[in-house]
Design an enzyme around this catalytic site. Structure first.
Site, PDB file in Angstrom:
ATOM      1  N   HIS A 356       0.798  -1.235   0.000  1.00  0.00           N
ATOM      2  CA  HIS A 356       0.000   0.000   0.000  1.00  0.00           C
ATOM      3  C   HIS A 356       0.822   1.273   0.000  1.00  0.00           C
ATOM      4  O   HIS A 356       0.258   2.362   0.124  1.00  0.00           O
ATOM      5  CB  HIS A 356      -0.928   0.047   1.205  1.00  0.00           C
ATOM      6  CG  HIS A 356      -2.005  -0.987   1.187  1.00  0.00           C
ATOM      7  ND1 HIS A 356      -3.237  -0.768   0.614  1.00  0.00           N
ATOM      8  CD2 HIS A 356      -2.027  -2.250   1.647  1.00  0.00           C
ATOM      9  CE1 HIS A 356      -3.982  -1.855   0.749  1.00  0.00           C
ATOM     10  NE2 HIS A 356      -3.259  -2.770   1.369  1.00  0.00           N
ATOM     11  N   LYS A 544      -7.975  14.223   4.595  1.00  0.00           N
ATOM     12  CA  LYS A 544      -7.142  13.021   4.568  1.00  0.00           C
ATOM     13  C   LYS A 544      -6.083  13.181   5.647  1.00  0.00           C
ATOM     14  O   LYS A 544      -6.001  14.252   6.276  1.00  0.00           O
ATOM     15  CB  LYS A 544      -6.480  12.854   3.199  1.00  0.00           C
ATOM     16  CG  LYS A 544      -5.783  14.142   2.692  1.00  0.00           C
ATOM     17  CD  LYS A 544      -5.161  13.976   1.317  1.00  0.00           C
ATOM     18  CE  LYS A 544      -6.140  14.082   0.188  1.00  0.00           C
ATOM     19  NZ  LYS A 544      -6.222  12.913  -0.648  1.00  0.00           N
ATOM     20  N   ARG A 545      -5.275  12.132   5.900  1.00  0.00           N
ATOM     21  CA  ARG A 545      -4.177  12.291   6.842  1.00  0.00           C
ATOM     22  C   ARG A 545      -3.300  13.464   6.442  1.00  0.00           C
ATOM     23  O   ARG A 545      -3.132  13.743   5.251  1.00  0.00           O
ATOM     24  CB  ARG A 545      -3.338  11.007   6.882  1.00  0.00           C
ATOM     25  CG  ARG A 545      -4.032   9.843   7.556  1.00  0.00           C
ATOM     26  CD  ARG A 545      -4.328  10.142   9.012  1.00  0.00           C
ATOM     27  NE  ARG A 545      -3.098  10.375   9.731  1.00  0.00           N
ATOM     28  CZ  ARG A 545      -2.348   9.410  10.265  1.00  0.00           C
ATOM     29  NH1 ARG A 545      -2.746   8.146  10.179  1.00  0.00           N
ATOM     30  NH2 ARG A 545      -1.230   9.691  10.902  1.00  0.00           N
ATOM     31  N   LYS A 550       1.227  14.534   0.862  1.00  0.00           N
ATOM     32  CA  LYS A 550      -0.141  14.838   0.414  1.00  0.00           C
ATOM     33  C   LYS A 550      -0.312  16.330   0.118  1.00  0.00           C
ATOM     34  O   LYS A 550      -1.291  16.754  -0.465  1.00  0.00           O
ATOM     35  CB  LYS A 550      -1.161  14.367   1.445  1.00  0.00           C
ATOM     36  CG  LYS A 550      -1.169  12.841   1.613  1.00  0.00           C
ATOM     37  CD  LYS A 550      -2.205  12.396   2.616  1.00  0.00           C
ATOM     38  CE  LYS A 550      -2.121  10.908   2.946  1.00  0.00           C
ATOM     39  NZ  LYS A 550      -2.824  10.038   1.979  1.00  0.00           N
ATOM     40  N   THR A 652      -8.351   6.826  -2.039  1.00  0.00           N
ATOM     41  CA  THR A 652      -9.712   6.317  -2.205  1.00  0.00           C
ATOM     42  C   THR A 652     -10.715   7.446  -1.970  1.00  0.00           C
ATOM     43  O   THR A 652     -11.853   7.371  -2.440  1.00  0.00           O
ATOM     44  CB  THR A 652     -10.003   5.158  -1.230  1.00  0.00           C
ATOM     45  OG1 THR A 652      -9.475   5.510   0.058  1.00  0.00           O
ATOM     46  CG2 THR A 652      -9.358   3.868  -1.695  1.00  0.00           C
ATOM     47  N   LYS A 656     -14.514   8.624  -3.685  1.00  0.00           N
ATOM     48  CA  LYS A 656     -15.723   8.973  -2.924  1.00  0.00           C
ATOM     49  C   LYS A 656     -16.273  10.323  -3.384  1.00  0.00           C
ATOM     50  O   LYS A 656     -17.484  10.503  -3.567  1.00  0.00           O
ATOM     51  CB  LYS A 656     -15.423   9.009  -1.419  1.00  0.00           C
ATOM     52  CG  LYS A 656     -15.035   7.647  -0.855  1.00  0.00           C
ATOM     53  CD  LYS A 656     -14.391   7.736   0.527  1.00  0.00           C
ATOM     54  CE  LYS A 656     -13.691   6.412   0.851  1.00  0.00           C
ATOM     55  NZ  LYS A 656     -12.741   6.514   1.961  1.00  0.00           N
TER      56      LYS A 656
END
Ligand code: 26V
Length: 814
Positions: A356, A544-545, A550, A652, A656
């Site tokens: 992952h 998100k985290r 990111k 993911t 969504k």
């Protein structure tokens, strides 16, 4: 046909309430009412649960076990009602007796036993397996405390324990009769008997593993699978009486505490720190308990151990449960008496592994000494596995020591869990096309060339039942009204919606639905942050985290630049926007915590600056979790998927948002690429370096952020504002962010991508103001989102990895 009618439900509910609390309904607390409802629903489920198990047993169908350190289930009440097909009946019946189901829903504590994407994926997979009638079960740890609760105090993240079990978990059932013993430490004696080596593990510390089972309900198909979470308990004596009698109570309790610590807390993924012995203990505890129980059940059913891999598949979610490999070997050899070759053949055919992340700091490795003393027998097996594997390598690559040491399971004094997982399994998959390519061509290239047949891609997915049907009922109704309800069981049928791409009435309907979802979120923001948000502003969302890769910083820099422009020109003609953030930083990840502080400081300053005239607002919602995502995503206009290309394995959240009618601003990373392949680049906002460019720069030590800053006034100003007190009276508050760019060479290319990001944002601004163009894009995105249902992903795992002959494995009503 539903198994329940309104009147019998009412009767059942009232009976359940009095059975549990012995008081009148009107005297009960709201939480009592929730608990009674949960227990009643669990009773309904119980019958199907037993029945499903019976059918599995009778048919002898292959069973799948999904081993994961994390399961991020969120709330279960509504998803269970929906999957049972009784939500409306319950809602109406409860209404009749003066109870608002919506209010009860909100009382349920999220089951938050996961960090983020990896744990939520496991939860979506469980939902899909049950809904497709695949006999697939989860196996994990029942952590007493979930991922920490986040509060924002003075703009900073503060962590609190998530004591999710304090109010009794109505969904789980303790199964003390299914407990097993897991052994740590001690020594291994070897003796020869009848020409065979016999290994006996002595002087070990025994830990009792007690399972708690949670039903996983399939969508209207009568199937109930099992999520089994293990809890660590002392075996026999709880207290060390020798200390107790001397009055040293603290010491006397140490034994109990040290054992219970195993299932006490979930580790945050702040990057993997070697030597955290408790984490290694947790990993072995999970796999040993899980596999012992699987083998026991398998034998009880009368099967031959030599056919194990025909009847059982074990999937490991990242390397965290990779000790499943030596543990299964141990049981097959030491307890079942098989020889090495046969045990290995069975193990390899049973186990499959998903990677992952390619972030090197998250790759698990354990110092040999720690490993050996905690798990002496398991170490012997890993060592033997390594030796045999290296011998094979030597035959193929004689003399190439470098290559062999790059591939060895044990090297430089460490046991490498990724290599163990590859060597001991028959399948290795990445989670999006580009991610799998990077694994094959870069990160795991040596292994790919050695055993190419093991490698494959399985692009992630999300449960459309939770993320569309449950989270966005109004959009679901519109879809049903326009294209019928076949998309519920065949999610790619959402494709039929594409024919409304140019239909202005549908555009208006979508707008109305979005606005009503936005209004609900506005209320929530008002309640939790006391910020007034304009529902007609564009909701620009990054949830998100919090992590450097990111790039929440890139988003923040765009806001800082926009703010500068607004101050210079208060009449700047822009679409009003609300920037919404949520996410947790790992407690020891200093930079990520500073990013949270920066966003909160931006909010304070910008939201209260009259010159901005409310054209932009910044909101940071605290304690991001599944149930909060369910509120935010249906209200989003713009989905921020802006990781440095190559770094986000899949993502993911991107799926969504798309399914809920948000447009995406994105780099060509992870599954964003596959979204683009489906909707076309004109239907999203793509920017930034491509993966090949990132890889090339990284290979040559990066690029020069200072050069970029010299050429771009906007960047110079933003950078200065980080350290000149503009956003914090403490000048050093954001020095870590500044240093990550200039001192540590902007590892994640924030400044390099800045200009192209700002351009893409300008395009967003323009298109949003062209109502029909925007909503045409929205229709196209929704219509193409069905591919990202985890039902598609799970079918691919079932046929491509687990050897199920889908759809033969479907269980139908009954
Ligand atoms: C690593 C560690 C290291 C030791 C401490 C605990 C811990 C917990 C988790 C991790 C690995 C996290 C990897 C992960 O969550 N990857 C995400 O997986 C998603 C599902 O495949 C994917 O969509 C995201 O892109 C990816 O970042």
């Amino acid at each position: 046909m539903c198994f329940l009618d309104k009147e019998s439900f009412k009767k059942d509910y009232e009976e359940k309430f009095s059975e549990l609390f012995g008081i009148e309904l009107s005297e009960g607390t709201e939480y009592n009412k929730y608990e009674a409802l949960g227990s009643l629903i669990r009773d309904y489920i119980a019958k199907m649960w037993i029945n499903t198990e019976k059918i599995y047993q009778k048919s002898g169908v292959k069973q799948i076990y999904y081993f994961s350190m994390e399961f991020l289930l969120g709330r279960l009440l509504v998803s269970n009602l929906i999957n049972l097909g009784i939500r409306e009946i319950c809602q109406e019946a409860l209404n009749d007796i003066g109870i608002d189901l919506k209010e009860l829903e909100e009382l349920e504590h999220d089951q938050g036993l996961g960090n983020g994407g990896l744990g939520r994926l496991a939860a979506c997979f469980l939902d899909s397996m049950a809904s497709l009638g695949i006999p697939g079960h989860g196996c994990g740890i029942r952590f007493k405390y979930g991922f920490f609760e986040q509060k924002i105090i003075g703009g900073n993240q503060v962590e609190y324990p998530d004591n999710w079990l304090k109010d009794n978990n109505v969904w789980e059932i303790r199964r003390a009769d299914k407990a097993v013993v897991v052994k740590f430490g001690g020594t291994v004696n070897m003796e020869k008997s009848e020409g065979r080596l016999i290994f006996t593990h002595v002087n070990y510390e025994p830990v009792l593993a007690v399972p708690y089972d949670t039903p996983i309900v399939g969508y209207k198909n009568g199937v109930v699978n099992n999520l089994r979470l293990w809890s660590a308990e002392p075996l026999g004596k709880e207290i060390d009486f020798s200390y107790f009698r001397k009055g040293d109570f603290l010491k006397a309790m140490e034994y109990k505490n040290s054992i219970e610590a195993i299932s006490q807390v979930l580790y945050p993924d702040d990057s993997f720190e070697e030597g955290r012995i408790l984490r290694l203990k947790q990993e072995y505890f999970l796999v040993s308990a899980g596999i012992q129980r699987i083998v026991k059940n398998y034998k009880k059913a009368g099967h031959n151990i030599r056919d194990f891999h025909e009847k059982i598949a074990i999937h490991i979610n990242d390397t965290h449960p990779a000790l499943a490999i030596p543990e299964l070997m141990r049981i097959l050899m030491d307890e079942e008496g098989l020889g090495w070759d046969e045990a290995f053949m069975i193990t390899e055919h049973t186990i499959s592994y998903t990677n992952h992340t390619i972030l090197s700091e998250a790759m698990e490795k354990w110092p040999v000494d720690t490993f050996k003393s905690l798990l002496p027998r398991i170490y012997m097996i890993v060592e033997e596995l390594n030796e045999r594997f290296c011998r094979g390598l030597w035959n193929e690559y004689t003399g190439q020591w470098d290559k062999i040491s790059r591939m060895a399971i044990i090297s430089d004094g460490y046991v490498r869990m990724d290599r163990l997982a590859i060597v001991g399994s028959h399948s290795v998959n990445g989670v999006a096309k580009i991610h799998t390519e990077i694994l094959k061509k870069k990160v795991m290239a040596d292994f790919y060339y050695y055993t190419p047949h093991k490698f494959n891609n399985k692009t992630n997915g999300i449960s459309h039942r939770r993320w569309l049907i449950q989270a966005n009922p109004d959009l679901t109704s519109l879809l049903k009204e326009t294209i019928g309800d076949s998309f519920i069981n065949h999610p790619t049928d959402i494709n039929y919606f594409q024919k409304y791409a140019d239909d202005p009435t549908i555009h208006q309907r979508l707008y109305d639905i979005k606005r009503s979802n936005k209004l609900k979120l506005c209320d929530y923001i008002m309640k939790t942050c006391n910020i007034k948000v304009d529902p007609d502003s564009l909701f620009d969302v990054q949830i998100k985290r919090i992590h450097a890769y990111k790039r929440q910083t890139l988003n923040a820099f765009h806001i800082m630049d926009l703010y500068n422009r607004l101050i210079e020109n208060p009449d700047l003609d822009i679409q009003p926007r609300t920037f919404i953030f949520a996410g947790k930083a790992a407690p020891s990840y200093y930079l990520a915590k500073k990013i949270i502080t920066l966003i909160n400081r931006l909010a304070e300053k910008i939201n209260n600056d009259a010159r901005v005239k409310d054209k932009i607002k910044v909101v940071f919602l605290d304690n991001y979790r599944v149930s909060l995502a369910e509120k935010i995503i249906p209200a989003a206009d713009l989905s921020e998927q802006i990781s440095t290309a190559t770094k986000e394995a899949s993502g993911t959240g991107n799926m969504k948002f798309m399914m809920n009618g948000a447009l995406t601003i994105a780099t060509l990373d992870g599954a964003n690429i596959e979204i683009k392949d489906l909707v076309g680049e004109n239907n999203m906002f793509i920017f930034g370096l491509k993966s090949e460019e990132v890889l090339k720069y990284s290979q040559y030590g990066g690029y020069s952020p200072v050069e970029i800053m010299k050429e771009d006034d906007r960047i110079r100003r933003i950078s200065q504002d980080l350290i000149n007190g503009m956003y914090s009276s403490d000048f050093s508050d954001f020095l870590a962010i500044y240093d990550s760019l200039y001192k540590y060479n902007d590892e994640y290319f924030v400044l390099k991508d800045f200009s192209s990001y700002v351009d893409a944002q300008a395009e967003v601004d323009k298109v949003y103001r062209d109502f029909n163009k925007w909503y045409k894009m929205v229709v196209i995105n929704i219509a193409n989102s069905g591919t990202f249902s985890s039902d598609r992903t799970i079918k691919e795992y079932a046929t491509g990895i687990w050897g199920l002959r889908y759809p033969d494995n479907i269980l139908n009503e009954g």
